[in-house]
Design an enzyme around this catalytic site. Structure first.
Site, mmCIF file in Angstrom:
data_model
loop_
_atom_site.group_PDB
_atom_site.id
_atom_site.type_symbol
_atom_site.label_atom_id
_atom_site.label_comp_id
_atom_site.label_asym_id
_atom_site.label_seq_id
_atom_site.Cartn_x
_atom_site.Cartn_y
_atom_site.Cartn_z
ATOM 1 C CG ASP A 165 -2.131 0.965 1.175
ATOM 2 O OD1 ASP A 165 -2.250 1.587 0.097
ATOM 3 O OD2 ASP A 165 -2.909 0.904 2.093
ATOM 4 C CG HIS A 238 -7.887 0.555 -5.525
ATOM 5 N ND1 HIS A 238 -8.894 1.241 -4.993
ATOM 6 C CD2 HIS A 238 -6.837 0.804 -4.855
ATOM 7 C CE1 HIS A 238 -8.298 2.188 -3.993
ATOM 8 N NE2 HIS A 238 -7.093 1.867 -3.938
#
Length: 354
Positions: A165, A238
């Site tokens: 991330d 995403h």
């Protein structure tokens, strides 16, 4: 610190005073293994206590951090739209408004209460906890804690879904230009905006997917964190929906400091999203793409597994502002209307699916 240098010009000694630029809060400090996120509301009548306590934040960070400097304790204090005019007289940040709640065809980004946000981080949780405790004690009787999250680093900066991330965070000069307000709002140059959302993951549904299916949801390979080629990356991946450009095609960035969190006894697995930006419009366009779709209806596939349960927008002023803030507004002073009413008014920003 102001540097005063004596020089000789045309036979005359002249003092040249170099005034440093404003000092931003540590928005761009590197990720740490531990963090605490505190969201507070300011009680009626608590404004004076909070106004005074905010001026002591940097001193608390220094005092606690000095004891164990290797733990790199830092904190960022941010203020919400509803409380700004209760705490400060004078100008208001040009784009500060309430979090824009989004109701998409399948998913919702809720707006939840919050006047103050404290993002506290360090190499270990103990100093984060100590600072959070001191901040709350300094505001005792004036605030209510409405959300508290203790985040942790998960292996090599992965979320609990197993993917790295923050790969696309800018660095260097690009990170500064992506977060620091400039001449567009000179009263608040060096400050920035911050969005937060708490996401809870449906791990049973997620782990039922194959690795290939998970990679198609995210748009990256799981093991080595490589972005999928455009010809195989789904339009609802995403990362495909999080590319925002201006009219010239230049990609606009934000700085994310997301952290995993969880509570095993409650089967709670989550990601705390926190994104700092020069203008809230960039993050708001990302959220529109995710929840409403780009094009409309093409919503972010990750939302089938991750549910947003909180949402807030705050303003992170400079250290100089917090150390010496404007005075409290005079009693009976009407609150200034926000510069924007919460409509997105994206203007020249647009999403680009790639």
């Amino acid at each position: 610190m102001v540097n005063i240098v004596a020089v000789r010009r045309h036979g005359v000694h002249v003092r040249v005073i170099h005034v440093p630029p404003v000092q931003p809060q540590p928005i761009l400090a590197p990720l740490t293994p531990a963090a605490i996120f505190l969201v507070l509301t300011v009680d009626d009548g608590g404004e004076a206590t909070v106004h005074e306590a905010l001026q002591d934040i940097s001193g608390l960070v220094r005092a606690i951090g000095f004891r164990e400097p290797q733990k790199r304790l830092s904190a960022i204090a941010s203020i919400g739209s509803d409380v700004w005019d209760r705490l400060f007289s004078g100008p208001r940040p040009a784009e500060l408004h309430r979090f824009v709640e989004l109701h998409g065809p399948r998913h919702t980004a809720p707006a939840t209460p919050g006047d103050l946000l404290f993002h506290i981080r360090a190499e270990s949780l103990d100093v984060c906890f100590e600072l959070a405790d001191r901040i709350l004690k300094s505001m005792a009787g004036a605030v209510t804690v409405v959300d508290e999250v203790h985040g942790f680093r998960y292996f090599d900066n992965r979320d609990l879904l197993g993917f790295v991330d923050g790969t696309e965070n800018p660095d260097g000069a690009l990170a500064v230009s992506s977060t620091a307000i400039g001449d567009e709002d000179p009263d608040f140059a060096g400050s920035c905006y911050v969005h937060v959302q708490k996401y809870l993951h449906d791990m049973s549904a997620w782990t039922a997917l194959s690795v290939t299916e998970q990679e198609n949801v995210i748009g990256r390979t799981k093991l080595d964190d490589i972005e999928l080629d455009d010809d195989v990356k789904p339009a609802d991946a995403h990362i495909a929906l999080n590319v925002i450009t201006d009219d010239d095609g230049t990609e606009l960035k934000i700085v994310r400091h997301n952290m995993p969190f969880g509570e095993l006894g409650k089967s709670e697995y989550g990601t705390y999203f926190i994104g700092y930006s020069r203008t809230p419009r960039v993050t708001e366009q990302m959220l529109r793409n995710m929840f409403l779709g780009d094009p409309p209806g093409n919503t972010d596939r990750i939302l089938d597994f991750s549910t947003a349960v909180t949402g807030g927008l705050f303003f992170s002023p400079t250290v100089d502002f917090l150390d010496d803030p404007p005075p409290l507004p005079a009693p009976g002073t009407p609150a200034a209307p926000p510069a924007r009413n919460g409509s997105l008014s994206i203007g020249s920003l647009k999403g680009t699916t790639r």
